[in-house]
Design a protein around this motif. Structure first.
Motif, PDB file in Angstrom:
ATOM      1  N   VAL A 151      42.455 -10.233 -74.692  1.00 56.13           N
ATOM      2  CA  VAL A 151      43.702  -9.786 -74.064  1.00 56.13           C
ATOM      3  C   VAL A 151      44.340  -8.660 -74.865  1.00 56.13           C
ATOM      4  O   VAL A 151      44.783  -7.649 -74.305  1.00 56.13           O
ATOM      5  N   ILE A 152      44.388  -8.819 -76.179  1.00 60.19           N
ATOM      6  CA  ILE A 152      45.019  -7.801 -77.026  1.00 60.19           C
ATOM      7  C   ILE A 152      44.281  -6.475 -76.912  1.00 60.19           C
ATOM      8  O   ILE A 152      44.897  -5.405 -76.790  1.00 60.19           O
ATOM      9  N   ILE A 153      42.972  -6.521 -76.952  1.00 57.39           N
ATOM     10  CA  ILE A 153      42.167  -5.296 -76.856  1.00 57.39           C
ATOM     11  C   ILE A 153      42.366  -4.619 -75.502  1.00 57.39           C
ATOM     12  O   ILE A 153      42.505  -3.392 -75.406  1.00 57.39           O
ATOM     13  N   LYS A 154      42.407  -5.413 -74.444  1.00 57.95           N
ATOM     14  CA  LYS A 154      42.612  -4.854 -73.104  1.00 57.95           C
ATOM     15  C   LYS A 154      43.994  -4.222 -72.975  1.00 57.95           C
ATOM     16  O   LYS A 154      44.143  -3.106 -72.457  1.00 57.95           O
ATOM     17  N   GLU A 155      45.027  -4.909 -73.462  1.00 58.48           N
ATOM     18  CA  GLU A 155      46.394  -4.394 -73.356  1.00 58.48           C
ATOM     19  C   GLU A 155      46.595  -3.144 -74.213  1.00 58.48           C
ATOM     20  O   GLU A 155      47.350  -2.243 -73.853  1.00 58.48           O
ATOM     21  N   SER A 156      45.909  -3.076 -75.358  1.00 55.27           N
ATOM     22  CA  SER A 156      46.103  -1.945 -76.274  1.00 55.27           C
ATOM     23  C   SER A 156      45.711  -0.610 -75.653  1.00 55.27           C
ATOM     24  O   SER A 156      46.194   0.438 -76.078  1.00 55.27           O
ATOM     25  N   LYS A 157      44.844  -0.641 -74.650  1.00 53.19           N
ATOM     26  CA  LYS A 157      44.363   0.594 -74.030  1.00 53.19           C
ATOM     27  C   LYS A 157      45.457   1.339 -73.269  1.00 53.19           C
ATOM     28  O   LYS A 157      45.308   2.531 -72.977  1.00 53.19           O
ATOM     29  N   THR A 158      46.552   0.659 -72.939  1.00 53.30           N
ATOM     30  CA  THR A 158      47.639   1.294 -72.196  1.00 53.30           C
ATOM     31  C   THR A 158      48.792   1.714 -73.096  1.00 53.30           C
ATOM     32  O   THR A 158      49.842   2.119 -72.599  1.00 53.30           O
ATOM     33  N   TYR A 159      48.602   1.611 -74.420  1.00 54.82           N
ATOM     34  CA  TYR A 159      49.657   1.978 -75.370  1.00 54.82           C
ATOM     35  C   TYR A 159      49.166   3.068 -76.313  1.00 54.82           C
ATOM     36  O   TYR A 159      47.953   3.248 -76.501  1.00 54.82           O
ATOM     37  N   LEU A 207      41.276 -13.665 -86.490  1.00 56.68           N
ATOM     38  CA  LEU A 207      41.500 -12.932 -85.260  1.00 56.68           C
ATOM     39  C   LEU A 207      41.685 -11.448 -85.517  1.00 56.68           C
ATOM     40  O   LEU A 207      41.175 -10.600 -84.774  1.00 56.68           O
ATOM     41  N   THR A 208      42.407 -11.114 -86.578  1.00 58.51           N
ATOM     42  CA  THR A 208      42.669  -9.711 -86.873  1.00 58.51           C
ATOM     43  C   THR A 208      41.377  -8.940 -87.111  1.00 58.51           C
ATOM     44  O   THR A 208      41.201  -7.824 -86.628  1.00 58.51           O
ATOM     45  N   THR A 209      40.448  -9.539 -87.853  1.00 56.63           N
ATOM     46  CA  THR A 209      39.170  -8.877 -88.116  1.00 56.63           C
ATOM     47  C   THR A 209      38.417  -8.604 -86.827  1.00 56.63           C
ATOM     48  O   THR A 209      37.860  -7.515 -86.624  1.00 56.63           O
ATOM     49  N   GLU A 210      38.411  -9.576 -85.936  1.00 55.82           N
ATOM     50  CA  GLU A 210      37.712  -9.407 -84.658  1.00 55.82           C
ATOM     51  C   GLU A 210      38.337  -8.280 -83.840  1.00 55.82           C
ATOM     52  O   GLU A 210      37.628  -7.467 -83.242  1.00 55.82           O
ATOM     53  N   LEU A 218      40.113  -5.686 -84.972  1.00 59.14           N
ATOM     54  CA  LEU A 218      39.881  -4.401 -85.627  1.00 59.14           C
ATOM     55  C   LEU A 218      38.492  -3.853 -85.320  1.00 59.14           C
ATOM     56  O   LEU A 218      38.303  -2.648 -85.190  1.00 59.14           O
ATOM     57  N   LYS A 219      37.512  -4.734 -85.201  1.00 61.85           N
ATOM     58  CA  LYS A 219      36.154  -4.289 -84.924  1.00 61.85           C
ATOM     59  C   LYS A 219      36.021  -3.675 -83.538  1.00 61.85           C
ATOM     60  O   LYS A 219      35.185  -2.796 -83.312  1.00 61.85           O
ATOM     61  N   ARG A 220      36.843  -4.128 -82.590  1.00 57.35           N
ATOM     62  CA  ARG A 220      36.657  -3.745 -81.194  1.00 57.35           C
ATOM     63  C   ARG A 220      37.745  -2.826 -80.655  1.00 57.35           C
ATOM     64  O   ARG A 220      37.586  -2.247 -79.582  1.00 57.35           O
ATOM     65  N   LEU A 221      38.849  -2.702 -81.366  1.00 54.51           N
ATOM     66  CA  LEU A 221      39.948  -1.872 -80.878  1.00 54.51           C
ATOM     67  C   LEU A 221      39.606  -0.389 -81.034  1.00 54.51           C
ATOM     68  O   LEU A 221      39.198   0.042 -82.117  1.00 54.51           O
ATOM     69  N   THR A 222      39.780   0.393 -79.985  1.00 50.69           N
ATOM     70  CA  THR A 222      39.324   1.789 -79.980  1.00 50.69           C
ATOM     71  C   THR A 222      40.463   2.804 -80.103  1.00 50.69           C
ATOM     72  O   THR A 222      40.209   3.972 -80.368  1.00 50.69           O
ATOM     73  N   GLY A 223      41.698   2.389 -79.894  1.00 50.09           N
ATOM     74  CA  GLY A 223      42.817   3.339 -79.921  1.00 50.09           C
ATOM     75  C   GLY A 223      43.421   3.493 -81.300  1.00 50.09           C
ATOM     76  O   GLY A 223      42.885   3.030 -82.305  1.00 50.09           O
ATOM     77  N   SER A 224      44.566   4.174 -81.360  1.00 52.30           N
ATOM     78  CA  SER A 224      45.290   4.338 -82.619  1.00 52.30           C
ATOM     79  C   SER A 224      45.840   2.985 -83.073  1.00 52.30           C
ATOM     80  O   SER A 224      46.245   2.154 -82.246  1.00 52.30           O
ATOM     81  N   LEU A 225      45.858   2.779 -84.379  1.00 51.84           N
ATOM     82  CA  LEU A 225      46.352   1.498 -84.888  1.00 51.84           C
ATOM     83  C   LEU A 225      47.000   1.663 -86.248  1.00 51.84           C
ATOM     84  O   LEU A 225      46.753   2.646 -86.965  1.00 51.84           O
ATOM     85  N   VAL A 226      47.832   0.694 -86.572  1.00 50.37           N
ATOM     86  CA  VAL A 226      48.424   0.574 -87.902  1.00 50.37           C
ATOM     87  C   VAL A 226      48.190  -0.859 -88.382  1.00 50.37           C
ATOM     88  O   VAL A 226      48.504  -1.815 -87.661  1.00 50.37           O
ATOM     89  N   LEU A 227      47.622  -0.989 -89.547  1.00 54.73           N
ATOM     90  CA  LEU A 227      47.440  -2.298 -90.170  1.00 54.73           C
ATOM     91  C   LEU A 227      48.471  -2.399 -91.286  1.00 54.73           C
ATOM     92  O   LEU A 227      48.394  -1.690 -92.287  1.00 54.73           O
ATOM     93  N   PHE A 228      49.448  -3.274 -91.098  1.00 56.44           N
ATOM     94  CA  PHE A 228      50.581  -3.361 -92.020  1.00 56.44           C
ATOM     95  C   PHE A 228      50.408  -4.573 -92.931  1.00 56.44           C
ATOM     96  O   PHE A 228      50.231  -5.699 -92.463  1.00 56.44           O
ATOM     97  N   GLY A 229      50.439  -4.341 -94.235  1.00 58.73           N
ATOM     98  CA  GLY A 229      50.291  -5.425 -95.196  1.00 58.73           C
ATOM     99  C   GLY A 229      51.316  -5.324 -96.291  1.00 58.73           C
ATOM    100  O   GLY A 229      51.926  -4.274 -96.511  1.00 58.73           O
TER     101      GLY A 229
END
Length: 702
Positions: free
Chosen positions: A650-658, A680-683, A685-696
Motif C-alpha cells: 500500500v505504501i509503495i502504491k500510494e507513494s507514486k502519487t506524491y 518493513l522500512t527495509t522492504e 526502501l528496496k521497492r520505492l522508486t520515487g524521491s524519499l527522505v530517511l529520517f533518523g
C-alpha cells in the motif's frame, strides 16, 4: 558412486560448502510459505543426514565443531538481546512473572516426566526445558510500537530469570546424571557457579569497557575481543563442570552494556544469525533419526502430546496468574503468554546437552523419544507464539507521548524538538551540515538545506571529507583536497542563489563517516543532510555504509535524501505512520517543516489490518490530529487511512502519487533465536522508486 558419496560426506570443505548453500536458500523459501526459517534448516539436516542423502555426517569432527560454535553463539545472542535497561525499569514485576513462568512449567513438566515413568532427575530436567522461553515475538511488538507497554517490558525482563534458572537446573541435573552428585558436591558446585557468575558478569563488563575505551574506533579488534570473551566464558564453564551454554549466556549479559547498540554488536549478531546459528539448527536436524522420530509420533504420541500441551497450559497459567496479580487487561495477559510460549534458544541448547550427556553406563539423560518430542515442541511453539503475538499485541496501548504546551507551538523549530547538547554559544543559529561527495546529487542537497536554513533563519555548512594519509604531503591527499575545494566552491555559489549564509569546511579524517559526525559536532549542527546510497546487500550488512555509521555516531538528527526532482518542485509529502511514538512524532514534524519551506502539504498514511475496528481507527486518527495541531506550521495536513494486510504494498502504491515520501529509519532486529527478521522500512526502501527522505536520530535518543 560410493567413493564419491564417501568423499562428499568426509570432506570438511564440502560439508561447509553444502551448509552455506542450505543457509542461503532454504530459510527464505520456508518463510514464503509462512513457516519459520529454522524449520527449513532442520528439514535440511534431516534430508542431508544419514536417513536421507547422507551428504553430511552428524558424527564428524567438523559438524561437532560447528554445532558447538552454533550452540554457544545461540545462547550468547540470547543473552545479548536482553535489554537490561528495560529490565531495571520493571525489575520487581519482571522477577515476579519470571518466577511464575519458571516454577509453574517446571512443576508441570516434572509431573509429566514422573507420569511417564521418568526418574526424578530426568523428570526435573523436562520441567527445566519448559521453564525458559525465547522472545521470537519481540520483532513483532517492536514493529507494532508497543514495546513500551508494561506487560511487554515485564515479559522481556522475565527472560533473564527464566533462562538463568533453567540453565542452573540443567547444570545440577547433568551433574547428578554423570554420577558426580552428593550434598557436598552440590554445595561446592553451587558456590563455584556463584563465583563464576560474578566473575563473568562483572569481570567481562569491566574488562570490556576498559578495552573499548583504549581501542576507540577499532571495530575489528573489538569484534575479536567479544568473540574471545564468549568462548573464554564457555571454556570457563566447562572448567567448573558446568555446561558451556551457561557461560555463553552469561557472557551475552555481561557484554550487553558494553556494546550498547554499537556497530560491533550488529556485526556480531549478523555473523551469528547468518552463519553459526543456522549451522546449529542444521546439525540438530542431522540428529533426528527418521524411523525413531516416526516411532515417537506413533507409539509415543501421548508423551509428545503431553509435552506440547503441558508447556502451552503451563505458560498460560503463569501469564493468567500474573495478569490477575498485576491487574493487566485481557490483551496484555494474552501477549505475555504468547511472548513466553516459543521454546527455541535455551530449550534446544539444553535439550541437546542433555541428549549428548551419558553416564558411566552409557545411558543418555534425555532419550531419543523425549528429544524428538522437544523438537516437535519447538516447531509448534515457534509458529504458534508469533501468530498469537501478532493477534493480541496490536490491541495493546502504550504511554502517550508528551506534547509541548500549545502556547509555545508557534515558536517551535526543529532544533527545539530533538534532544541535543547545549549550544556552545548563545543565540546559536540553526546549522545544517551537508556532506559533499557526489557531484550528481550535490545541487539538490544544497538546495534542500538552503530552503530549511532560510526557513529557520540559519546557515549551512557544506562539508568535504578527505580521507587521511600517513604522510600529509602525499600527492594523493593533495589531489583529494583540490577536488574538495572545487566542490565546496560550487556549493557556496548554490547557497548564495538562495541568499543563505554558508560556512564551507574541509576535514581530513581516517573515515568519511567519522569526519562527517565529528565535523557536525564541532559545528554544533542541528541537522545533517546526506545523499542516498545503497544500504542493502551482503557487503553493506557486513561492513556497514557511510549512512549507517553516521546514524550511529552523529549527535543530531540525520536526513538521508534521494531527490529525483529539484526541491522547489516538491510540494506533496507522504508520511507513513504506524504508531504514535515520540520518534514518529519527530518524523511527522520534520515532514511538516519540509512542507512549510515550500508551501506544500503533508498526507499522513495509516495502513491498518482488515480486522481493525472502526473505533480503533477513529481513536488513532483523533490522536494523530492532536499531534499535528501542536506543530503550528501553516501546512495543509490530511490523515488517510487504508485497510489492507500488505502494508508495504500500500505504501509503495500510494507513494507514486506524491512528490516525496518521508520514512523513519528503523534498525534491523533479530529474534531471540538469532535468525534475522526483516523490517518493513527495509522492504519499502528496496521497492520505492520515487524521491524519499530517511529520517533518523542519534541512537541514544531513538
Amino acid at each position: 558412486m560410493e567413493k564419491t558419496l564417501s568423499f562428499l560426506s568426509n570432506n570438511p570443505l564440502v560439508a561447509f560448502t553444502i551448509l552455506l548453500l542450505v543457509i542461503l536458500t532454504l530459510p527464505p523459501l520456508f518463510e514464503r510459505i509462512k513457516l519459520p526459517g529454522l524449520v527449513g534448516l532442520l528439514f535440511a539436516g534431516v534430508v542431508l543426514g544419514k536417513n536421507g542423502l547422507n551428504l553430511l555426517d552428524g558424527e564428524s569432527e567438523t559438524m561437532h565443531l560447528l554445532e558447538d560454535i552454533g550452540k554457544i553463539y545461540l545462547m550468547f545472542v540470547a543473552g545479548l538481546e536482553i535489554d537490561l535497561g528495560e529490565f531495571k525499569k520493571t525489575k520487581d514485576r519482571s522477577l515476579g512473572f519470571g518466577f511464575a513462568t519458571f516454577i509453574i512449567p517446571l512443576i508441570i513438566g516434572t509431573a509429566i516426566g514422573r507420569f511417564f515413568d521418568y526418574g526424578w532427575n530426568g523428570a526435573i530436567l523436562i520441567g527445566s526445558l519448559f521453564a525458559s522461553h525465547t522472545l521470537l515475538g519481540y520483532p513483532i511488538v517492536q514493529r507494532l510500537g508497543v514495546v513500551r507497554n508494561e506487560a511487554v517490558m515485564v515479559t522481556i525482563g522475565a527472560t533473564i530469570f527464566t533462562d538463568i534458572s533453567a540453565l542452573v537446573v540443567l547444570a545440577v541435573c547433568l551433574s547428578i546424571h554423570q554420577g558426580e552428585f552428593s550434598t557436598a558436591s552440590l554445595i561446592l558446585q553451587l558456590v563455584a557457579l556463584g563465583i563464576y557468575c560474578i566473575v563473568v558478569l562483572f569481570g567481562l563488563d569491566w574488562a570490556g569497557k576498559k578495552y573499548f575505551e583504549r581501542t576507540g574506533d577499532e571495530e575489528s579488534n573489538q569484534f575479536l575481543f567479544v568473540l574471545f570473551a564468549v568462548f573464554l566464558a564457555a571454556l570457563g564453564a566447562q572448567v567448573i563442570n558446568v555446561e558451556k551454554i551457561i557461560g555463553a549466556f552469561l557472557a551475552g549479559l555481561a557484554v550487553n552494556d558494553v556494546l550498547g547498540r554499537s556497530p560491533v554488536k550488529e556485526k556480531i549478531e549478523f555473523m551469528g544469525s547468518t552463519l553459526f546459528i543456522p549451522m546449529f539448527f542444521v546439525a540438530m536436524g542431522l540428529l533426528i533419526d527418521i524411523p525413531i522420530f516416526i516411532k515417537t509420533i506413533t507409539t509415543q504420541f501421548p508423551l509428545m502430546l503431553a509435552i506440547v500441551l503441558g508447556l502451552i497450559v503451563a505458560k498460560f497459567l503463569a501469564a493468567f496468574i500474573s495478569k490477575i496479580i498485576y491487574r493487566y487487561n485481557f490483551n496484555e495477559g494474552m501477549t505475555m503468554w504468547s511472548l513466553s510460549l516459543p521454546q527455541v534458544a535455551a530449550t534446544l541448547a539444553a535439550a541437546l546437552a542433555a541428549y549428548q550427556a551419558k553416564n558411566v553406563a552409557g545411558e543418555r539423560l534425555l532419550n531419543e523419544a523425549t528429544f524428538n518430542s522437544v523438537i516437535v515442541l519447538m516447531l509448534v511453539t515457534s509458529i504458534l507464539g508469533p501468530l498469537l503475538t501478532a493477534r493480541f499485541a496490536r490491541n495493546l496501548s502504550v504511554p502517550k507521548a508528551k506534547l509541548e504546551d500549545s502556547s509555545e507551538k508557534r515558536d517551535i523549530i526543529l532544533s527545539e524538538l530533538l534532544p541535543k547538547a547545549e549550544p556552545f554559544a548563545p543565540n546559536h543559529p540553526f546549522t545544517i551540515v551537508v556532506p559533499i561527495y557526489n557531484p550528481t546529487t550535490q545541487r539538490n542537497l544544497i538546495e534542500m538545506a538552503a530552503l530549511i536554513a532560510r526557513h529557520e533563519s540559519g546557515l549551512i555548512v557544506p562539508l568535504s571529507v578527505a580521507t587521511s594519509h600517513v604522510h600529509m604531503d602525499s600527492p594523493q591527499l593533495n589531489t583529494r583536497l583540490y577536488k574538495s575545494r572545487e566542490m565546496l566552491g560550487e556549493a557556496v555559489q548554490l547557497s548564495q542563489e538562495f541568499e543563505v549564509e554558508s560556512q564551507p569546511a574541509i576535514r581530513i579524517d581516517d573515515k568519511i563517516s567519522h569526519g562527517i559526525s565529528r565535523a557536525a559536532r564541532e559545528k554544533n549542527a542541528d541537522l545533517i543532510i546526506m545523499g542516498w546510497s545503497k544500504t542493502f546487500g551482503l557487503r553493506a550488512r557486513l561492513f556497514g555504509t557511510v549512512i549507517d555509521s553516521v546514524f550511529r555516531s552523529a549527535h543530531c538528527p540525520v536526513a538521508v535524501m534521494r531527490l529525483l526532482d529539484e526541491p522547489v518542485n516538491i510540494h506533496h509529502l507522504l508520511v507513513p505512520v504506524k504508531n504514535i511514538t515520540p520518534e514518529m512524532i519527530r518524523v511527522i514534524r520534520f515532514a511538516h517543516l519540509l512542507a512549510d519551506t515550500n508551501q506544500g502539504s503533508v498526507t499522513l498514511l495509516h495502513v491498518c489490518r482488515r480486522y481493525t475496528s472502526s473505533s480503533q481507527i477513529a481513536t488513532f486518527k483523533e490522536d494523530l490530529l492532536n499531534v499535528v495541531n501542536q506543530f503550528g506550521f501553516p501546512v495543509t495536513s490530511e490523515i488517510k487511512t487504508i485497510t489492507h494486510d500488505n502494508i508495504s504494498q500500500v505504501i509503495i502504491k500510494e507513494s507514486k502519487t506524491y512528490d516525496l515520501t518521508v520514512l523513519r529509519s528503523v534498525r534491523r532486529q533479530t529474534a531471540g533465536g538469532g535468525l534475522a527478521v526483516s523490517d518493513l522500512t527495509t522492504e519499502i526502501l528496496k521497492r520505492l522508486t520515487g524521491s524519499l527522505v530517511l529520517f533518523g536520530e542519534p541512537e541514544n535518543n531513538s
